[in-house]
Each structure stands twice: as structure tokens, then as C-alpha cells.
Design an enzyme around this catalytic site. Sequence first.
Site, short mmCIF file in Angstrom:
data_model
loop_
_atom_site.label_atom_id
_atom_site.label_comp_id
_atom_site.label_asym_id
_atom_site.label_seq_id
_atom_site.Cartn_x
_atom_site.Cartn_y
_atom_site.Cartn_z
CG ASN A 8 -3.32 25.98 -20.68
OD1 ASN A 8 -4.10 25.19 -20.96
ND2 ASN A 8 -2.97 26.37 -19.25
CD1 TRP A 9 -5.93 26.94 -26.57
CD2 TRP A 9 -7.41 25.34 -27.91
NE1 TRP A 9 -5.64 27.00 -28.11
CE2 TRP A 9 -6.47 26.12 -28.82
CE3 TRP A 9 -8.28 24.36 -28.15
CZ2 TRP A 9 -6.80 25.78 -30.22
CZ3 TRP A 9 -8.29 23.90 -29.41
CH2 TRP A 9 -7.78 24.71 -30.48
CE LYS A 10 -5.33 28.52 -18.04
NZ LYS A 10 -5.17 29.54 -16.99
CG HIS A 94 -1.44 25.19 -15.29
ND1 HIS A 94 -2.22 25.92 -14.29
CD2 HIS A 94 -1.15 26.05 -16.22
CE1 HIS A 94 -2.47 27.05 -14.94
NE2 HIS A 94 -1.80 27.18 -15.93
CD GLU A 163 1.15 30.06 -16.32
OE1 GLU A 163 1.02 30.63 -17.30
OE2 GLU A 163 0.75 29.05 -15.94
CB SER A 212 -2.07 38.50 -17.63
OG SER A 212 -2.87 37.93 -16.46
N GLY A 233 -2.74 31.62 -22.23
CA GLY A 233 -4.16 31.11 -21.66
C GLY A 233 -5.34 31.77 -22.20
P1 PGA Z 1 -3.58 33.37 -18.45
O1 PGA Z 1 -3.51 31.78 -18.54
O2 PGA Z 1 -2.64 33.60 -19.98
O3 PGA Z 1 -5.07 33.33 -19.22
O4 PGA Z 1 -3.14 33.89 -17.58
C1 PGA Z 1 -1.97 31.14 -18.62
C2 PGA Z 1 -2.09 29.99 -18.03
O5 PGA Z 1 -2.54 29.67 -16.91
O6 PGA Z 1 -1.29 29.15 -18.51
#
Ligand code: PGA
Length: 252
Positions: A8-10, A94, A163, A212, A233
Site C-alpha cells: 500500500n503505497w498510500k 482502510h 490491521e 508496521s 505500508g
Molecule cells: P504501515 O501501513 O505498514 O506503514 O504501518 C500499513 C497500512 O496502513 O496499510
Amino acid sequence: MRTLIVANWKMNTKLPDAEVLTNYIINHNEEYSNIDLVLCPPYLWIYKVSEMLNGKKNIFMGSQNLSHETDGASTGEISAEMLSGLVKYSIVGHSERRANFFENVGIINKKIRLALDNKIRPIICIGERQVTVKSKDILMDEIKELLSDVKGEEMHNVVLVYEPVWAISSNDGSKPADGAYVANVIATFRENLTKLFSREVANHTKILYGGSVDAENAEEFLSQPGVDGIMVGSASLKGKEFLKICEIANNK
Ligand code: PGA
């Protein structure tokens, strides 16, 4: 079941960064042929990244979202029908969308339905904001509500991600969950799926962990019973680290 890694590159990367990252992943593709990868770049790069992935059997496109409306007066939105054919998966529900864009269960339900109707596999995120004695019950109620419009035979196209919001790296004071704790919650997810559908559906539904995940802790999550993959992420934006995670998953 093949392990699934969702990146998930956001709202990160500019187009050249997205190209470099995609190329890096493609160039090492043979090193992780036992797993399936889903890349979820920002909408604008989907077309370019999918063009670059052409022909790679184990890397799929995903979107980070889709609209809960079918078409019409929804300025700035992208419909499932528009994404259909371009992406195989879409993240829905999400916690960042729930918190920042006020998405509730009703809206997420519509997204799940539209995704399935348009041959897009929804990757449904479910997680508590904080751990309390009631958090497991709340999660189970939510699974029931979110899947209320999904038939048992459609569940092979659904991915669930446990999550916990407190574990997402960008949230204040975040820390990854403990592997055993994740396995325990995911086992409860499966019990719930057995009640809602059948044992067969529960056993075959892909359930991932997210929050994380990095190269240091990926092994801890991937080695837990019942964990079919991970959603990554911030670590998915660092080519070398992401590849290390893929390598760990590939050797599982
Ligand atoms: P993160 O994000 O790995 O940076 O905690 C995960 C996500 O929000 O899908």
C-alpha cells in the site's frame, strides 16, 4: 495457499519514483515466484505501473480505494467499473479512509459489493482503534456487518486484513502487534467465518496482517498459523527492504 503480500503505497511517490520502484520489483521477480504480490500505487500511476507489469504472473495491480457510487455526480471519485480490467484487487475500508473521509460500514458495504460485481477482489481492512476487553467482540460484529451482502461462494474473491489502527506506522505511538496476538485474533476471524458461512469458507479465506510490518518483523507474522500474508505500508516504498520482505515470504 500462496502467500499474499499487499504493498500500500498510500499518497506517496512521484511518477519517476513509482517507475523505479516497479522496475526494481520486476527485476527481482524470479526470486519470489512462490508468492503473489499486489501493488497499490496512487490512482494516477495505475495505468503506467500495470503497463510495466505486463506478463508478470505473480504481480497484480490493486487500487487503494474505489467509489461507493456507480457513476454520475461524484466529483473526484473513481468507480469500480472504471477500475475493472485495470486492477485485480482494491483495498476497501482502510482506517485512514474511515477516519479522514468518514467512511462507515454502510459505505464500505457498497464498495465491497461494487468491487465484486466488477470482478475486483476487495481487500477489506478491519482493526480496532485500541485494545480493550471488548475489542474482539467489536471486530467480530464488524466482520458480520461488512460481509452481510457477500455470498459464501464469493468469499474466495475476498481478502481480509487484520490491521489494528494502533499498529499503523504513521499513527502516534504506533507499534507492531505481537505475532501470537495476531494469530489469536485471526483464529477468531476464522471462527466467525465458520459461523457466517462454513468451515470450508473459513479455511479458504485469505486473512492477512497489516501494521508496521518491516523486514525485521515480517518473519514473526508470516510464521504464525493462519496468517496468509501481510499488508505493507511504509516499508513497501523502500525497494530493498520490500524485496527482503518478499524473500522472507517466499521462503516460508
Ligand atoms: P504501515 O501501513 O505498514 O506503514 O504501518 C500499513 C497500512 O496502513 O496499510
